[in-house]
Design an enzyme around this catalytic site. Structure first.
Site, mmCIF file in Angstrom:
data_model
loop_
_atom_site.group_PDB
_atom_site.id
_atom_site.type_symbol
_atom_site.label_atom_id
_atom_site.label_comp_id
_atom_site.label_asym_id
_atom_site.label_seq_id
_atom_site.Cartn_x
_atom_site.Cartn_y
_atom_site.Cartn_z
ATOM 1 N N HIS A 17 -40.190 8.527 32.835
ATOM 2 C CA HIS A 17 -39.815 7.155 33.189
ATOM 3 C C HIS A 17 -40.888 6.506 34.056
ATOM 4 O O HIS A 17 -41.302 5.370 33.814
ATOM 5 C CB HIS A 17 -38.499 7.126 33.980
ATOM 6 C CG HIS A 17 -37.290 7.540 33.223
ATOM 7 N ND1 HIS A 17 -36.455 8.550 33.654
ATOM 8 C CD2 HIS A 17 -36.746 7.085 32.071
ATOM 9 C CE1 HIS A 17 -35.458 8.692 32.808
ATOM 10 N NE2 HIS A 17 -35.612 7.811 31.825
ATOM 11 N N LYS A 41 -18.751 8.031 30.325
ATOM 12 C CA LYS A 41 -19.806 9.037 30.339
ATOM 13 C C LYS A 41 -19.769 9.826 31.642
ATOM 14 O O LYS A 41 -19.544 9.267 32.713
ATOM 15 C CB LYS A 41 -21.167 8.346 30.172
ATOM 16 C CG LYS A 41 -22.316 9.292 29.973
ATOM 17 C CD LYS A 41 -23.595 8.529 29.644
ATOM 18 C CE LYS A 41 -24.754 9.491 29.501
ATOM 19 N NZ LYS A 41 -26.017 8.794 29.232
ATOM 20 N N ARG A 90 -41.041 8.930 22.993
ATOM 21 C CA ARG A 90 -41.606 10.274 23.095
ATOM 22 C C ARG A 90 -41.977 10.854 21.737
ATOM 23 O O ARG A 90 -42.865 11.673 21.627
ATOM 24 C CB ARG A 90 -40.596 11.229 23.753
ATOM 25 C CG ARG A 90 -40.323 10.920 25.202
ATOM 26 C CD ARG A 90 -39.167 11.737 25.688
ATOM 27 N NE ARG A 90 -38.006 11.396 24.864
ATOM 28 C CZ ARG A 90 -36.758 11.514 25.238
ATOM 29 N NH1 ARG A 90 -36.469 12.003 26.405
ATOM 30 N NH2 ARG A 90 -35.777 11.165 24.439
ATOM 31 N N SER A 127 -34.310 13.233 30.609
ATOM 32 C CA SER A 127 -33.243 13.481 31.579
ATOM 33 C C SER A 127 -32.323 14.590 31.091
ATOM 34 O O SER A 127 -31.837 15.400 31.888
ATOM 35 C CB SER A 127 -32.447 12.199 31.836
ATOM 36 O OG SER A 127 -33.261 11.233 32.458
#
Length: 150
Positions: A17, A41, A90, A127
């Site tokens: 990030h 979540k 990515r 993450s």
């Protein structure tokens, strides 16, 4: 004024990030780090901890602000008067996923998404990977900013 929103759960913020954010800074007058909240979540880190991680990591950078939001990211952009979304890629899977979201967001709002490819040596960081390493008592410190390290 050129403003961009960089949305995410930042659970936790990673060096992936920070790489994207730091490389995007020269392009914008302000980058808003927007923590999306979703009551369905389960997060490893509380909202307060995630806010602290972001604010502490970028405390010396006046062009960065931190906020939270619920609902559509494009609505957050409109509320912040931001004309751009910022996203990192990515791999090819990220590209396909983010491309569909970016196209949808543009169709709904006219807000463009700018994609940054992660720097060499950082594409393995996510993450999700960090959380898994933490849960299993592994060494995660090389993937996160100092403030996340315990």
């Amino acid at each position: 004024m050129r403003k961009a929103v960089f949305p995410g759960s930042f659970d936790p913020i990673t060096l992936g990030h920070t790489d994207i954010i730091e490389r995007a800074l020269p392009l914008f007058d302000e980058i808003i780090l927007a923590i999306g909240t979703n009551s369905d979540k389960k997060y490893m880190f509380s909202l307060e901890e995630r806010l602290h991680f972001l604010k502490e990591t970028f405390k010396e950078e006046p062009k960065i602000t931190v906020t939270t939001y619920k609902g559509l990211t494009v609505d957050c952009c409109k509320e912040q008067n931001a004309g751009f979304l910022l996203r990192g890629l990515r791999n090819a899977q990220d590209l396909e996923f983010e491309k569909a979201i970016g196209q949808t967001n543009y169709k709904m709002s006219g807000i463009d998404t700018l994609f940054f490819i992660t720097s060499s040596g950082k594409s393995h960081i996510s993450s999700t990977v960090v959380r898994d390493v933490i849960r299993n008592n592994g060494d995660y410190e090389f993937m996160v900013p100092d403030v996340v390290r315990k």
